[in-house]
Design an enzyme around this catalytic site. Structure first.
Site: not given
Ligand SMILES: *Cc1c(COP(=O)(O)O)cnc(C)c1O
Length: 380
Positions: A71, A179, A200, A325
């Site tokens: 992603g 998502q 994926a 934090c």
């Molecule tokens: C997890 C996520 C990503 C990043 O995807 P990766 O495959 O982990 O690089 C980007 N945008 C959103 C909204 C995500 O939840």
């Protein structure tokens, strides 16, 4: 101790059926799809079948799917690739403050290259209003990027309306659908988007593979240089096993979406209702209705989210938190800050995201662990 995984928005396990589909491409079917012999041709066929399966989930043409390493790379390629390719048309881009860092940080890089970026605000539910986006448009705006579902608070954005605004003004529209892909209906034939990011490992596929959907005719300047794989849009020998796994995962999501999403919505409602009944001073973050099925982000007033996470983990419950934090507003995540959540609530925010392994019988165990953890924290 029974372990309950409530962090499906962070990642999901690889489905057994996905693993089985992948295995031959890690062993005997190891060919390089650019090779002309039978090994290569078998890999090429598998790659194109996977592309077809992913395209079919969003009603796209297979030729519009570009495989990436995930992603994050899809977001980078969409935003940097389109901004750089269309720079002669204008220098202004529109983003917002509560995107995933894979989107936010590439926009910051583009600012260093001289692009001007307007970051629009969200409302208190983490929703981006179409009017807010519209009022940020300038004559030199070339690209806007608004995520479909926010990963941290689960809010579903009105991207259909926002996309329509972009289309009317001839502005490219990218949406990070990591998502929502495979979970909510998406149809690029009727939805006014140009670029869409997918991954994926959020849908029971393997980590390290994702895709960008690029509407036919939209040009991208590559961010990676080398061979002419992926129609020259993404160099590098393709991750065949990963692509096959992604294709299988997408196919399963498409088949199971109509049954799985109402089930997760029901579980989410039940968990939230029980939390409200059993635990005082709780608050839901994100939109009460327009939210991803199975996604809860709850603030426990007085508790610190990260301390609660550790206690829950000791009780076998895996959750996540946006606040890194415990010492106040500086520790709130950029998403909760963008939503202007009061510090006392924001620091107690915990994300619980359900998925295929989640069952109704988990709920009493989750409640018990929450009560135990909160009373431990109160006595510390
Ligand atoms: C997890 C996520 C990503 C990043 O995807 P990766 O495959 O982990 O690089 C980007 N945008 C959103 C909204 C995500 O939840």
């Amino acid at each position: 101790m029974k372990r309950i995984y409530l962090d499906h928005s962070a990642t999901t396990p690889v489905d057994q059926r996905v693993l089985e589909a992948m295995l031959p491409f890690l062993t005997e079917e190891f060919g390089n799809p650019s090779s002309l012999h039978s090994f290569g041709r078998a890999a090429k066929v598998a790659l194109e079948e996977a592309r077809q399966k992913i395209a079919s989930v969003i009603n796209a043409s297979p030729g519009e799917i570009v495989f990436t390493s995930g992603g994050s790379e899809a977001d980078n390629l969409a935003i940097a690739g389109a901004a750089r390719a269309y720079r002669d048309k204008g220098n202004h881009l529109i983003a917002n403050r509560i995107e995933h860092h894979a989107v936010l940080h590439i926009f910051e890089e583009l600012e260093k290259e001289g692009f001007e970026v307007t970051y629009v605000e969200c409302d208190r539910y983490g929703m981006i209003e179409p009017q807010t986006v519209e009022s940020a448009i300038r004559p030199d705006t070339i690209l806007m990027s608004i995520m479909h579902v926010n990963n941290e608070v689960g809010t579903i954005n009105p991207i259909q309306e926002i996309g329509a605004i972009a289309k009317n003004r001839n502005i490219l529209f990218h949406t990070d659908a990591v998502q929502s892909f495979g979970k909510l209906p998406l149809d690029v034939k009727i939805m006014p988007f140009d670029l869409m990011s997918m991954s994926a490992h959020k849908i029971y596929g393997p980590k390290g593979i994702g895709a960008l959907w690029v509407r036919r005719g939209v040009k991208l300047t590559p961010i990676l240089y080398g061979g002419s794989q992926e129609r020259g849009q993404r160099a590098g020998t393709e991750n065949i096993a990963g692509a096959v796994g992604f294709g299988k995962a997408a196919e399963l999501c498409k088949l199971e979406m109509a049954a799985e999403m109402p089930r997760l919505k029901q579980l989410q409602k039940l968990l939230w209702n029980t939390i409200q009944k059993e635990i005082p001073n709780v608050r839901l973050n994100g939109h009460p209705e327009q939210r991803l099925p199975g996604h809860l982000n709850v603030s426990f007033n007085g508790a610190a989210g990260d301390e609660l996470l550790i206690h829950l983990d000791l009780n076998g419950i895996a959750v996540s938190t946006g606040s890194a934090c415990t010492s106040g507003a500086v520790g709130l995540s950029h998403v909760l800050k963008g939503m202007k959540i009061e510090t006392q609530y924001g620091r107690g925010a915990v994300r619980m995201t359900m998925g295929r392994s989640s069952k109704e019988e988990d709920i009493p165990l989750i409640i018990e662990a929450l009560k135990n953890s909160l009373s431990k924290l109160a006595s510390e």
